[in-house]
Write an enzyme that holds these catalytic residues in place. Structure first.
Site, short mmCIF file in Angstrom:
data_model
loop_
_atom_site.label_atom_id
_atom_site.label_comp_id
_atom_site.label_asym_id
_atom_site.label_seq_id
_atom_site.Cartn_x
_atom_site.Cartn_y
_atom_site.Cartn_z
N ASP A 84 0.85 -1.19 0.00
CA ASP A 84 0.00 0.00 0.00
C ASP A 84 0.88 1.24 0.00
O ASP A 84 1.73 1.42 0.89
CB ASP A 84 -0.86 -0.03 1.27
CG ASP A 84 -2.13 0.77 1.13
OD1 ASP A 84 -2.43 1.26 0.03
OD2 ASP A 84 -2.84 0.88 2.16
N LYS A 114 -1.04 -0.69 -4.18
CA LYS A 114 -2.35 -0.05 -4.12
C LYS A 114 -2.15 1.43 -3.81
O LYS A 114 -1.23 1.78 -3.06
CB LYS A 114 -3.22 -0.68 -3.02
CG LYS A 114 -4.59 0.00 -2.87
CD LYS A 114 -5.47 -0.69 -1.87
CE LYS A 114 -5.23 -0.26 -0.44
NZ LYS A 114 -5.39 1.19 -0.18
N GLU A 116 -4.54 5.32 -3.26
CA GLU A 116 -5.85 5.94 -3.08
C GLU A 116 -6.05 7.10 -4.06
O GLU A 116 -5.11 7.84 -4.36
CB GLU A 116 -6.00 6.46 -1.65
CG GLU A 116 -5.96 5.35 -0.62
CD GLU A 116 -6.07 5.87 0.82
OE1 GLU A 116 -6.44 7.04 1.03
OE2 GLU A 116 -5.79 5.08 1.73
N GLU A 183 -14.40 1.56 -0.98
CA GLU A 183 -14.55 1.60 0.48
C GLU A 183 -15.65 2.59 0.89
O GLU A 183 -15.73 3.71 0.36
CB GLU A 183 -13.22 2.01 1.14
CG GLU A 183 -13.35 2.11 2.67
CD GLU A 183 -12.04 2.21 3.44
OE1 GLU A 183 -10.97 2.09 2.81
OE2 GLU A 183 -12.11 2.38 4.67
O1 KIV Z 1 -4.75 0.25 4.48
C1 KIV Z 1 -5.61 -0.62 4.38
O2 KIV Z 1 -5.63 -1.62 5.11
C2 KIV Z 1 -6.61 -0.46 3.33
C3 KIV Z 1 -7.75 -1.42 3.32
C4 KIV Z 1 -8.65 -1.16 4.45
C5 KIV Z 1 -8.46 -1.43 2.00
O3 KIV Z 1 -6.50 0.42 2.55
#
Ligand code: KIV
Length: 266
Positions: A84, A114, A116, A183
């Site tokens: 992330d 990932k 945002e 989300e």
């Molecule tokens: O950081 C995270 O765990 C997330 C998930 C909740 C999708 O972005």
């Protein structure tokens, strides 16, 4: 056990099979998630809240994300590992986005990243994908935008907001994201986006119509109790069990019951 790839994720969607994703932040937890056969492990920046004890994901750094992603990758045989991207690791420029996304693959063993944001992140997504790095997008309630949203609030509750989130979904798909996390949006909007896109939708508080679901592992196991969002289902209460075990240890040490002969050397 072969590693799950983006092709397996597309295949699951084509076959109408649900896609599973959970977070993990360390070796033992990632082993459990991997051995349970979860498709994708997200090393989420949620670790700021559930591991580091801070009140938002904003302070989490790239170096911290790399540190945790390395542990998760080391433990993982078959799940796809998704790193992330933390706050300000990709918003500053497309070249920063590529460089930092690349660190997840090069240094930490992840297979995807990932990030945002919707339309405003299309350029960054396109650049990362052009560098050969699969991207999971994340729209709707995006925790790194907490101050813009005025808190962790359900998004897309009026017509204009719904249209904006639908446009974001199309924009991240067009930019090359191979799936998208939805989300904190109404079920009807989750269903509408699922219908409009050809890439898999992974829901967290977006209703049952998405192609898959994701939750934070500390919520699933009952290890985090500072707050519990409505979309969380606890499948265990490990904090209570751990507290009971530690209290029993304390009591046995204090009373002289532990260590007994069984745990001592001759
Ligand atoms: O950081 C995270 O765990 C997330 C998930 C909740 C999708 O972005």
């Amino acid at each position: 056990m072969p590693k799950i790839t983006v092709l397996d994720i597309y295949k699951k969607k084509a076959e109408g099979k649900k896609i599973t994703m959970l977070t993990a932040y360390d070796y033992p937890t990632a082993q459990i998630v991997d051995q349970a056969g979860i498709d994708m492990i997200l090393v989420g920046d949620s670790l700021g809240m559930v591991v580091q004890g801070v009140s938002s994901t904003l302070p989490v750094t790239m170096d911290e994300m790399i540190y945790h992603t390395k542990m998760v990758s080391r433990a993982t045989q078959s799940s796809m590992v998704v790193g992330d991207m933390p706050f300000l690791s990709y918003q500053t420029s497309a070249s920063d986005a590529v460089r930092n996304a690349g660190r997840f693959l090069k240094e930490a063993g992840a297979e995807a990243v990932k990030l945002e944001g919707g339309s405003q992140m299309a350029e960054a997504i396109r650049a990362i994908v052009n560098a050969g790095i699969p991207v999971v997008a994340h729209i709707g309630l995006t925790p790194q935008y907490v101050h813009m949203m005025g808190g962790f609030k359900v998004q897309g509750k009026n017509d204009a907001a719904r249209e904006k989130i639908l446009a974001d979904a199309r924009a991240v798909q067009d930019a090359g994201a191979f799936s998208v996390v939805l989300e904190g949006i109404p079920t009807s909007l989750g269903a509408e986006i699922h219908k409009a896109l050809h890439i898999p939708t992974i829901g967290i508080g977006a209703g049952p119509d998405c192609d898959g679901q994701v939750l934070v592992i500390h919520d699933v196991l009952g290890l985090f109790d500072r707050f519990t969002p409505k979309f969380v289902k606890k499948y265990a209460n490990l904090k209570d069990q751990a507290l009971k075990a530690v209290k029993e240890y304390k009591q046995e040490v204090e009373s002289g019951k532990f260590p007994s002969e069984e745990h001592s050397f001759k």
